[in-house]
Design a protein around this motif. Structure first.
Motif, PDB file in Angstrom:
ATOM      1  N   PRO A  22      -1.104   9.892   0.890  1.00 55.64           N
ATOM      2  CA  PRO A  22      -0.212   9.125   1.760  1.00 55.64           C
ATOM      3  C   PRO A  22       0.873  10.027   2.321  1.00 55.64           C
ATOM      4  N   GLN A  23       1.110   9.914   3.578  1.00 62.96           N
ATOM      5  CA  GLN A  23       2.184  10.691   4.204  1.00 62.96           C
ATOM      6  C   GLN A  23       3.386   9.762   4.364  1.00 62.96           C
ATOM      7  N   LEU A  51       9.072   2.985  -2.170  1.00 71.97           N
ATOM      8  CA  LEU A  51       8.170   4.099  -1.890  1.00 71.97           C
ATOM      9  C   LEU A  51       6.763   3.855  -2.433  1.00 71.97           C
ATOM     10  N   ALA A  52       6.652   3.180  -3.572  1.00 71.85           N
ATOM     11  CA  ALA A  52       5.324   2.854  -4.105  1.00 71.85           C
ATOM     12  C   ALA A  52       4.568   1.970  -3.115  1.00 71.85           C
ATOM     13  N   GLU A  53       5.254   0.968  -2.568  1.00 70.20           N
ATOM     14  CA  GLU A  53       4.604   0.097  -1.590  1.00 70.20           C
ATOM     15  C   GLU A  53       4.309   0.850  -0.292  1.00 70.20           C
ATOM     16  N   ALA A  54       5.225   1.691   0.130  1.00 69.04           N
ATOM     17  CA  ALA A  54       4.998   2.474   1.357  1.00 69.04           C
ATOM     18  C   ALA A  54       3.787   3.390   1.203  1.00 69.04           C
ATOM     19  N   LYS A  55       3.632   3.994   0.038  1.00 69.38           N
ATOM     20  CA  LYS A  55       2.471   4.856  -0.216  1.00 69.38           C
ATOM     21  C   LYS A  55       1.182   4.043  -0.214  1.00 69.38           C
ATOM     22  N   ALA A  75      -4.022   2.293   5.449  1.00 70.13           N
ATOM     23  CA  ALA A  75      -4.362   2.713   6.814  1.00 70.13           C
ATOM     24  C   ALA A  75      -5.577   3.640   6.800  1.00 70.13           C
ATOM     25  N   GLN A  76      -5.758   4.369   5.713  1.00 70.82           N
ATOM     26  CA  GLN A  76      -6.892   5.277   5.577  1.00 70.82           C
ATOM     27  C   GLN A  76      -8.120   4.598   4.969  1.00 70.82           C
ATOM     28  N   LYS A  77      -7.882   3.615   4.102  1.00 69.77           N
ATOM     29  CA  LYS A  77      -8.959   2.926   3.370  1.00 69.77           C
ATOM     30  C   LYS A  77      -8.768   1.418   3.505  1.00 69.77           C
ATOM     31  N   PRO A  78      -9.059   0.844   4.689  1.00 72.10           N
ATOM     32  CA  PRO A  78      -8.683  -0.541   4.979  1.00 72.10           C
ATOM     33  C   PRO A  78      -9.480  -1.622   4.240  1.00 72.10           C
ATOM     34  N   ASP A  79     -10.492  -1.256   3.479  1.00 76.85           N
ATOM     35  CA  ASP A  79     -11.282  -2.271   2.766  1.00 76.85           C
ATOM     36  C   ASP A  79     -11.139  -2.129   1.250  1.00 76.85           C
ATOM     37  N   VAL A  82      -7.275  -5.563   2.559  1.00 80.30           N
ATOM     38  CA  VAL A  82      -7.935  -6.561   3.396  1.00 80.30           C
ATOM     39  C   VAL A  82      -6.998  -7.729   3.692  1.00 80.30           C
ATOM     40  N   THR A  83      -6.313  -8.240   2.648  1.00 82.40           N
ATOM     41  CA  THR A  83      -5.450  -9.409   2.818  1.00 82.40           C
ATOM     42  C   THR A  83      -3.995  -9.039   3.097  1.00 82.40           C
TER      43      THR A  83
END
Length: 193
Positions: A30-31, A49-53, A59-63, A113-114
């Motif tokens: 995560p950037q 920051l945990a949630e932001a990461k 965004a990279q693994k949307p499923d 997903v959700t």
């Protein structure tokens, strides 16, 4: 079908901890800008920051189910982050000598997903022994914990610096609170056992 599990972290320590659960998982980097906000409390910062990461990982693994975590150490209301250098580590351990340091670890499990995020905060208190300059130097030369919050690796030689530890999840001190994570995963429909 269960979504994949992804650890949004490049930390080898978090990866090793997650492997204990014997579940297949992927990792991503995560950037995220980790700069504290003005007046932000240490616990609030690591939870944010945990949630932001986790969201950056989504965004990279949307499923997937994304795990985000962040940690800092706090001494007298001041954040002790990763020292990044020998000199900063000497300063951090010198300041912690004979004192109690609180380690805050933020944890987020995000269903990409959700969009549902479970966020929690684990705290762990560590009372350091009174350390001589020689002990600090010996420890740092052997362990080189320059990428660890507060300049210690509790899972290694760092344990020798402690007088006492207090908290409900010892893995939180290493950087990924597995007890809380197991509960989150169960609520998300991915039980560990």
């Amino acid at each position: 079908m269960n979504p994949g599990l992804v650890l949004a972290s490049t930390s080898p320590f978090r990866r090793e901890l997650l492997q204990r659960l014997a579940l297949p998982f992927d990792t991503c980097s995560p950037q995220v800008d980790e700069t504290p906000k003005a007046g932000e409390a240490p616990g609030a910062m690591v939870a944010r920051l945990a949630e932001a990461k986790a969201r950056a990982g989504a965004a990279q693994k949307p499923d997937s189910l994304i795990i985000g975590s962040d940690q800092c150490a706090e001494l007298d209301g001041r954040i002790l982050g990763k020292p990044d250098s020998h000199q900063r580590a000497v300063e951090q351990l010198g300041a912690a000598s004979g004192r109690t340091v609180v380690f805050h670890t933020g944890l987020c499990l995000l269903n990409a997903v959700t969009g549902e995020a479970q966020v929690d905060l684990a705290t762990y208190r560590v009372r350091f022994r009174s350390l001589s300059a020689e002990q600090i130097e010996n420890y740092l030369r052997k362990e080189q914990p320059y990428q660890c919050a507060g300049s210690i690796k509790s899972e290694g030689l760092g344990i020798a610096l402690f007088e006492a530890m207090e908290g409900d999840d010892p893995t939180a001190l290493v950087g990924l609170p597995l007890i809380r994570l197991c509960s989150m995963m169960e609520r998300a429909g991915l039980p560990v056992v």
